[in-house]
Design a protein around this motif. Structure first.
Motif, PDB file in Angstrom:
ATOM      1  N   TYR A 382      48.358  17.616  -3.180  1.00 44.21           N
ATOM      2  CA  TYR A 382      49.706  17.663  -2.618  1.00 44.21           C
ATOM      3  C   TYR A 382      50.505  18.760  -3.311  1.00 44.21           C
ATOM      4  N   HIS A 383      50.873  19.746  -2.538  1.00 42.89           N
ATOM      5  CA  HIS A 383      51.725  20.799  -3.088  1.00 42.89           C
ATOM      6  C   HIS A 383      53.173  20.387  -2.906  1.00 42.89           C
ATOM      7  N   PHE A 384      53.828  19.993  -3.992  1.00 42.77           N
ATOM      8  CA  PHE A 384      55.252  19.681  -3.937  1.00 42.77           C
ATOM      9  C   PHE A 384      56.000  21.009  -3.964  1.00 42.77           C
ATOM     10  N   SER A 385      56.356  21.443  -2.787  1.00 43.08           N
ATOM     11  CA  SER A 385      56.862  22.795  -2.595  1.00 43.08           C
ATOM     12  C   SER A 385      58.384  22.795  -2.585  1.00 43.08           C
ATOM     13  N   TYR A 386      58.965  23.391  -3.604  1.00 45.84           N
ATOM     14  CA  TYR A 386      60.426  23.358  -3.683  1.00 45.84           C
ATOM     15  C   TYR A 386      61.015  24.745  -3.441  1.00 45.84           C
ATOM     16  N   GLY A 387      62.284  24.769  -3.126  1.00 43.67           N
ATOM     17  CA  GLY A 387      62.945  26.022  -2.766  1.00 43.67           C
ATOM     18  C   GLY A 387      63.378  26.836  -3.972  1.00 43.67           C
ATOM     19  N   MET A 388      63.712  28.052  -3.702  1.00 43.07           N
ATOM     20  CA  MET A 388      64.116  28.971  -4.760  1.00 43.07           C
ATOM     21  C   MET A 388      65.556  28.711  -5.207  1.00 43.07           C
ATOM     22  N   VAL A 389      65.841  29.118  -6.432  1.00 44.34           N
ATOM     23  CA  VAL A 389      67.225  29.136  -6.896  1.00 44.34           C
ATOM     24  C   VAL A 389      67.745  30.551  -6.700  1.00 44.34           C
ATOM     25  N   GLU A 390      68.817  30.669  -5.962  1.00 44.79           N
ATOM     26  CA  GLU A 390      69.372  32.002  -5.728  1.00 44.79           C
ATOM     27  C   GLU A 390      70.662  32.183  -6.502  1.00 44.79           C
ATOM     28  N   LYS A 458      64.852  22.622  -0.178  1.00 46.41           N
ATOM     29  CA  LYS A 458      65.738  23.708   0.245  1.00 46.41           C
ATOM     30  C   LYS A 458      66.028  24.693  -0.875  1.00 46.41           C
ATOM     31  N   ASN A 459      66.249  25.931  -0.485  1.00 49.13           N
ATOM     32  CA  ASN A 459      66.748  26.902  -1.458  1.00 49.13           C
ATOM     33  C   ASN A 459      68.135  26.460  -1.892  1.00 49.13           C
ATOM     34  N   MET A 460      68.489  26.795  -3.118  1.00 57.70           N
ATOM     35  CA  MET A 460      69.825  26.436  -3.559  1.00 57.70           C
ATOM     36  C   MET A 460      70.518  27.605  -4.236  1.00 57.70           C
TER      37      MET A 460
END
Length: 596
Positions: A382-390, A458-460
């Motif tokens: 399981y790839h727990f895929s999280y968003g980037m910090v911008e 989500k990206n944040m």
RNA sequence: GCCCCGGUAGCUCAGUUGGAUAGAGCAACUGCCUUCUAAGCAGUAGGUCAUGGGUUCGAAUCCCGUCCGGGGUACCA
């Protein structure tokens, strides 16, 4: 059995009795009644109209009467359009309170010997530079989903794969050899990871200059990037390292040692930990052997230049490189080896990789490759895929120095917390040491909550100027509420008030009941967070809970209440809110201060 | 080009398996500390849920098109 299930079952029975129709339990939508209406839970009757062949209002009315008669929990009901609002009896809420108050593990499941084992890989830093804000999100998410999994009764092994070898660290090594003048953390007073990172930046600077020079001499960009003296030298170091050249290995050990000392400090400050650490330098050879085995078995193929590839066209994907033409391994090779070692070391039921969404493709491919190599569990990764910090300035790039450093950020926030606490005069009564610890707890609470409250997928956006806040929907707001509760409980103890034996309260107020309802949702919230791998669910729950507590606190006196039964009820309520919040925030890795 | 993800108030974010009048916080404005911590509470203002269609009793949520943004598609990791 919880209310939802009870009511679902009763509704199924009602529909059968009233209209002679069978309906699946899951089709009964039980939701919390909206604030603007009377009632505690609401059943949406629209889906039953087909069965009743009557208007929404009549159907709701008939169903309401049935439930009122058959279900003891239901105290009364009202109907608005197609919505049946049920009021749950007071006894139920008092029972919830008694449970939440006395049960230390309210909402938390313990692991047993038969529990699933989940391994969570997170952090996984490269050893050529210090950790930055992006790593912080990774670390906080990894730690938190591990804690949440434990709270759902799973056995969890937190693991870190340290990318301690490869071209990146060779770049820092080469730069240090060239321009370091023997500089060490001791001689410079710098944190080791920062020192090594400095040389990584130094390398990139020279490398870039060399590329432009070569291009001015008429080389193509591609050629220049390959032929620049710095990169040639770094590649040579990598080759020597893989050939176990003594000087190279020693330098590598020394510089990695500096980095680990630095990482240890950052991890400690961040409050994350690991049960088992793997090093790429120990796993990549296992991966290479697996790739070579795959080659022998005809799963992979070799090109004329000796590079080894996987053909994934039958899976709708591309060709994927597994070993370079010079025989060195790539990221994918290492991950294959690491996976194999892990499954040898533990009987893993579920393997979770906490890695950014920029690597979605990588993990898609990894799963397929492991499957092709004959590992049964390959497909189940399981790839727990999280968003980037911008940042307001855009994406963070280590090479360009546009990163928010993890150590600096934590230090900076602690400074803000210190300043604010002093302005408010909140911690004057504490010793300097206790106050200092509290500043850190508040600063980390602010940072962690800010990051964990948003949906991980989500990206944040993180704005260093504006994102540091201690009011409103923030960690410190939650901590503050907790500290307020503890203050009341301390005063109660001073007055020798003994509460919690039994609960009596005839006229529960709206705010009191709102709190009881919210408390009752904690176990389901922990489950939901576990099912969805979402710390944000816990964060938002804690916020709602303390927000409602503050309203209650504002409107009702606790210790000033003259009726002992009501006062004791409110003490139990406050105490329960405190412990639920504390437990919830623990799942996010956020500490609660006793005073602030 | 192809693939994946996203777009909700000025800003940062929530929004349950499709359900009632789309919610918080920040920023702005207004009240509330002789009473358990005002890092709090209450209120005002702020919305074409990117956009056009469709599905249905009902759509921010599901489907299709368009626009905008991000990521991936490396002998980098």
């Amino acid at each position: 059995m919880n209310i939802e299930t009870t009511i679902q079952n009763a509704t199924v029975a009602a529909l059968k009795e009233l209209y002679g129709q069978e309906i699946a339990k899951e089709q009964v939508q039980v939701q919390n009644t909206r604030k603007d209406f009377d009632g505690d839970v609401t059943i949406v009757v629209f889906p039953f109209l087909r069965a009743s062949k009557k208007s929404p209002e009549v159907t709701a009315e008939e169903l309401g009467n049935f439930l009122l008669k058959q279900v003891g929990l239901v105290h009364s009901f009202n109907v608005i359009k197609g919505f049946l609002n049920l009021e749950i009896s007071k006894e139920y809420w008092l029972e919830i309170l008694a449970e939440a108050f006395s049960d230390n593990g309210f909402g938390i499941k313990e692991a047993s010997d038969e529990s699933e084992l989940m391994m969570v890989e997170y952090s996984s830093p490269n050893t050529n530079k210090p950790l930055h804000l992006g790593h912080i999100r990774n670390n906080l998410l990894g730690y938190s989903i591990s804690e949440i999994a434990k709270a759902n009764g799973k056995k969890v092994v937190k693991t870190n794969i340290v990318n301690d070898r490869g071209i990146h660290i060779c770049k820092s090594m080469y730069a240090w050899q060239q321009w370091g003048n023997g500089k060490t953390p001791q001689s410079s007073g710098m944190k080791g990871d920062h020192l090594v990172g400095e040389f990584y930046v130094e390398f990139e600077k020279h490398y870039k200059a060399e590329i432009s020079e070569l291009m001015e001499q008429g080389k193509s960009k591609e050629d220049a990037e390959k032929q620049a003296p710095s990169i040639v030298a770094a590649r040579e170091l990598l080759r020597k390292w893989e050939a176990k050249d003594e000087d190279t290995v020693n330098l590598w050990k020394t510089m990695n040692g500096w980095v680990y000392e630095g990482f240890d400090v950052t991890y400690k400050n961040l409050g994350v930990d690991f049960d088992k650490i793997y090093y790429e330098s120990e796993t990549y050879l296992v991966g290479r052997d697996e790739v070579l085995r795959g080659l022998e078995e005809g799963v992979f193929y070799q090109k004329d230049d000796n590079s080894v590839w996987a053909d994934l066209s039958s899976d709708g994907l591309d060709q994927k490189l597994l070993l370079r033409s010079d025989g060195t391994s790539v990221y994918m090779t290492q991950d294959i080896g690491t996976a194999k070692m892990r499954f040898n070391d533990y009987s893993i039921n579920k393997m979770v990789y906490v890695v950014g969404n920029e690597q979605n493709y990588h993990f898609q491919v990894l799963a397929i490759l492991l499957d092709k190599l004959g590992f049964k569990w390959g497909k189940d990764l399981y790839h727990f895929s999280y968003g980037m910090v911008e940042l307001p300035s855009g994406k963070m790039k280590s090479r360009e120095g546009t990163v928010v450093d993890a150590d600096d950020l934590m230090e900076g926030m602690t400074e803000v917390a210190r300043k604010m606490s002093n302005e408010l005069g909140k911690l004057d009564a504490l010793s300097e040491e206790e106050a200092e610890k509290t500043y850190r707890v508040i600063a980390l609470g602010a940072l962690k909550y800010f990051i964990l409250k948003v949906d991980p997928r989500k990206n944040m956006m993180f704005n260093p100027e504006e994102s540091i806040d201690f009011n409103g929907n923030t960690g410190p707001f939650i901590q503050y509420t907790y500290a307020r509760i503890q203050s009341v409980l301390r005063k109660a103890a001073q007055q020798n008030i003994d509460f919690g034996k039994d609960v009596k309260h005839e006229a529960i107020s709206v705010k009191e009941k709102d709190l009881l309802k919210r408390i009752s949702l904690f176990p389901a919230t922990v489950e939901e967070a576990g099912d969805n791998f979402s710390p944000a669910v816990i964060a938002n729950y804690c916020y709602e809970l303390v927000k409602e507590f503050n309203q209650f606190y504002h409107d009702h006196s606790i210790l000033g209440e003259e009726d002992d039964n009501i006062r004791n009820f409110r003490l139990m309520l406050a105490s329960s809110v405190g412990s639920v919040v504390k437990r919830g925030m623990e799942l996010l890795g956020i500490e609660m201060p006793e005073r602030m």
